[in-house]
Design an enzyme around this catalytic site. Structure first.
Site, PDB file in Angstrom:
ATOM      1  N   ARG A 165      45.985  33.146 102.646  1.00 35.81           N
ATOM      2  CA  ARG A 165      47.001  34.087 103.568  1.00 35.81           C
ATOM      3  C   ARG A 165      46.428  34.570 104.798  1.00 35.81           C
ATOM      4  NH1 ARG A 165      49.327  32.279  99.282  1.00 35.81           N
ATOM      5  NH2 ARG A 165      50.958  33.447  98.286  1.00 35.81           N
ATOM      6  N   SER A 235      55.128  38.901  97.485  1.00 37.59           N
ATOM      7  CA  SER A 235      53.817  39.658  97.158  1.00 37.59           C
ATOM      8  C   SER A 235      53.425  40.602  98.012  1.00 37.59           C
ATOM      9  CB  SER A 235      52.590  38.452  96.790  1.00 37.59           C
ATOM     10  OG  SER A 235      52.831  37.651  96.015  1.00 37.59           O
ATOM     11  N   GLU A 331      49.598  42.332 102.096  1.00 34.22           N
ATOM     12  CA  GLU A 331      49.843  40.854 102.703  1.00 34.22           C
ATOM     13  C   GLU A 331      50.872  40.925 103.647  1.00 34.22           C
ATOM     14  OE1 GLU A 331      52.342  38.210 101.921  1.00 34.22           O
ATOM     15  OE2 GLU A 331      51.474  37.223 100.201  1.00 34.22           O
TER      16      GLU A 331
HETATM   17  N1  EPU Z   1      50.328  39.295  85.733  1.00 34.88           N
HETATM   18  C1  EPU Z   1      49.995  40.394  85.010  1.00 34.88           C
HETATM   19  N2  EPU Z   1      51.351  41.163  84.701  1.00 34.88           N
HETATM   20  C2  EPU Z   1      52.399  40.719  85.167  1.00 34.88           C
HETATM   21  C3  EPU Z   1      52.586  39.486  85.815  1.00 34.88           C
HETATM   22  C4  EPU Z   1      51.520  38.984  86.061  1.00 34.88           C
HETATM   23  O1  EPU Z   1      49.022  40.921  84.553  1.00 34.88           O
HETATM   24  O2  EPU Z   1      53.569  41.275  84.885  1.00 34.88           O
HETATM   25  C5  EPU Z   1      49.052  38.447  85.787  1.00 34.88           C
HETATM   26  C6  EPU Z   1      48.923  37.521  84.980  1.00 34.88           C
HETATM   27  O3  EPU Z   1      47.451  37.294  84.409  1.00 34.88           O
HETATM   28  C7  EPU Z   1      49.117  36.144  85.856  1.00 34.88           C
HETATM   29  C8  EPU Z   1      48.429  36.592  86.912  1.00 34.88           C
HETATM   30  O4  EPU Z   1      48.882  37.983  87.150  1.00 34.88           O
HETATM   31  O5  EPU Z   1      48.536  35.168  85.329  1.00 34.88           O
HETATM   32  C9  EPU Z   1      49.045  35.665  88.063  1.00 34.88           C
HETATM   33  O6  EPU Z   1      50.592  35.782  88.296  1.00 34.88           O
HETATM   34  P1  EPU Z   1      51.421  34.736  89.103  1.00 34.88           P
HETATM   35  O7  EPU Z   1      51.130  33.449  88.385  1.00 34.88           O
HETATM   36  O8  EPU Z   1      52.643  35.260  89.235  1.00 34.88           O
HETATM   37  O9  EPU Z   1      50.702  34.959  90.488  1.00 34.88           O
HETATM   38  P2  EPU Z   1      50.366  35.760  91.679  1.00 34.88           P
HETATM   39  O10 EPU Z   1      48.744  35.690  91.853  1.00 34.88           O
HETATM   40  O11 EPU Z   1      50.668  37.225  91.398  1.00 34.88           O
HETATM   41  C10 EPU Z   1      50.437  34.298  93.797  1.00 34.88           C
HETATM   42  C11 EPU Z   1      51.032  34.320  95.065  1.00 34.88           C
HETATM   43  C12 EPU Z   1      52.610  34.189  94.996  1.00 34.88           C
HETATM   44  C13 EPU Z   1      52.898  32.966  94.376  1.00 34.88           C
HETATM   45  C14 EPU Z   1      52.215  32.577  93.117  1.00 34.88           C
HETATM   46  C15 EPU Z   1      52.546  31.557  92.321  1.00 34.88           C
HETATM   47  C16 EPU Z   1      49.745  36.004  96.348  1.00 34.88           C
HETATM   48  C17 EPU Z   1      49.405  37.076  96.897  1.00 34.88           C
HETATM   49  N3  EPU Z   1      50.641  35.512  95.654  1.00 34.88           N
HETATM   50  O12 EPU Z   1      50.870  35.345  92.798  1.00 34.88           O
HETATM   51  O13 EPU Z   1      53.094  34.170  96.312  1.00 34.88           O
HETATM   52  O14 EPU Z   1      54.525  32.475  94.219  1.00 34.88           O
HETATM   53  O15 EPU Z   1      50.834  33.087  93.089  1.00 34.88           O
HETATM   54  O16 EPU Z   1      51.487  30.652  92.860  1.00 34.88           O
HETATM   55  O17 EPU Z   1      48.836  34.931  96.618  1.00 34.88           O
HETATM   56  C18 EPU Z   1      53.942  35.649  98.243  1.00 34.88           C
HETATM   57  O18 EPU Z   1      52.914  35.524  98.847  1.00 34.88           O
HETATM   58  O19 EPU Z   1      54.839  36.151  98.628  1.00 34.88           O
HETATM   59  C19 EPU Z   1      54.104  35.054  96.622  1.00 34.88           C
HETATM   60  C20 EPU Z   1      55.123  35.376  95.836  1.00 34.88           C
END
Ligand code: EPU
Length: 335
Positions: A165, A235, A331
């Site tokens: 990012r 995010s 972010e």
């Molecule tokens: N999780 C929880 N509780 C929840 C939801 C998620 O504990 O209610 C934990 C789970 O362990 C899950 C982990 O969070 O495995 C990761 O969640 P997710 O797969 O949704 O991904 P993220 O790391 O939260 C990142 C990006 C997103 C992108 C997703 C999918 C960043 C800051 N965000 O989110 O990007 O869509 O991965 O690849 O890196 C954005 O940047 O605006 C964005 C949406």
């Protein structure tokens, strides 16, 4: 091109916070863009594209430039059978429109980044990423205008200094992106990288590029709020990097902590998990809240005041710091 005074910015940021720009203009080509830079060489400037990663806490005392520079050209003129394909896309084209264009033609490389809101020019700034892919993997070159000299300056992939990012464009605040040259492939093979997506595709033996786009769209629509219905900026925080010792210590109390060991020995963990365990998942304070399906997303339930979002952000940061001793870094850009 006209200059407008005291322009309301509510519809130029996806959080829909209210603020006025002292001056506002919408250049439609490079000449107009250069003209507005030379008309106001000493004014503070802010460039906005889709406005999907920014919100306002106060009026902007300078010139807001909302670029509206469109166009796309395929620059691989070689024979059809050539595996590599290069396309130059102007900054104000819609990001998902580009992904759809490429997937329709079987140009591989952007499909995992389906449905990300915003413009093409904004993509390199924060090196957008999702489902195991980052835009840096398919960028050949970024073309910009240097606000200090008004010259056109091109950056090779290496020169963009991409990180998680992050890029030179985010740090320097000096270059206006006018186009991006992508390097895509004509052959597509699905490489399983990301749990959610693999699961969505588990019943398809050899997913096509179209299958992948559709699966990404389904996963995103389940987890992420539509900014037109519930204003948000995706995010809100970056996923934090912590030391291995720090992660191991947290795992003693929270065995489910996602922990991805990086090449440099640090561990990338999940901001969503930390916010969830800090009790902020789905929590709402007046008109601002964390989204129930994905706590990493802050949503605006109706406040016009960006300071309410900042105050909720600080509450989350304080709680996560107190419980886990981790600083969550936004972010989203806050003005
Ligand atoms: N999780 C929880 N509780 C929840 C939801 C998620 O504990 O209610 C934990 C789970 O362990 C899950 C982990 O969070 O495995 C990761 O969640 P997710 O797969 O949704 O991904 P993220 O790391 O939260 C990142 C990006 C997103 C992108 C997703 C999918 C960043 C800051 N965000 O989110 O990007 O869509 O991965 O690849 O890196 C954005 O940047 O605006 C964005 C949406």
């Amino acid at each position: 091109m006209e200059y407008h005074k005291q322009t309301q910015l509510k519809h130029y940021n996806s959080f829909q916070t209210e603020a006025f720009a002292e001056l506002f203009c919408e250049p439609r080509n490079i000449e107009e863009l250069r003209k507005c830079l030379s008309d106001y060489p000493h004014k503070k400037k802010l460039i906005i594209g889709g406005g999907c990663n920014v919100f306002f806490t106060k009026d902007f005392d300078g010139l807001v430039i909302h670029t509206d520079i469109k166009g796309l050209r395929e620059i691989s003129d070689e024979e059809e059978e050539d595996e590599d394909i290069f396309i130059e896309v102007k900054a104000s084209e819609n990001w998902d429109g580009l992904v759809s264009y490429c997937v329709d033609r079987g140009f591989a490389g952007l499909e995992n980044l389906s449905l990300i809101p915003g413009t093409v020019g904004a993509a390199p700034i924060q090196n957008i990423g999702a489902y195991g892919a980052e835009v840096k993997d398919v960028i050949k070159e970024v073309v910009s205008i240097d606000m200090e000299t008004n010259d056109v300056v091109s950056f090779s992939n290496q020169e963009c200094e991409f990180g998680y990012r992050d890029s030179i464009f985010k740090r320097a605040n000096r270059y206006i992106i006018i186009s991006v040259i992508f390097h895509l492939k004509r052959t597509f093979t699905y490489i399983p990288k990301y749990f959610d997506l693999n699961k969505e595709l588990e019943n398809i033996e050899e997913p096509t590029i179209q299958d992948v786009r559709e699966a990404v769209i389904r996963v995103r629509q389940r987890k992420l709020p539509d900014e037109k219905v519930l204003p948000n900026a995706g995010s809100f925080f970056k996923n934090p990097y912590i030391t291995k010792e720090h992660a191991d210590k947290i795992i003693e109390d929270y065995p489910g902590l996602p922990a991805y060991l990086q090449k440099d020995g640090m561990v990338k963990t999940s901001a969503a998990f930390l916010i969830d365990k800090a009790g902020y998942k789905g929590k709402r304070e007046k008109s601002v809240g964390s989204y129930p399906n994905q706590p990493l997303i802050i949503v605006n339930y109706g406040t016009p005041d960006g300071n309410d979002i900042v105050s909720f952000m600080k509450d989350i940061q304080k709680a996560v710091k107190h419980i886990f001793n981790i600083d969550l870094e936004p972010e989203v850009r806050i003005y």
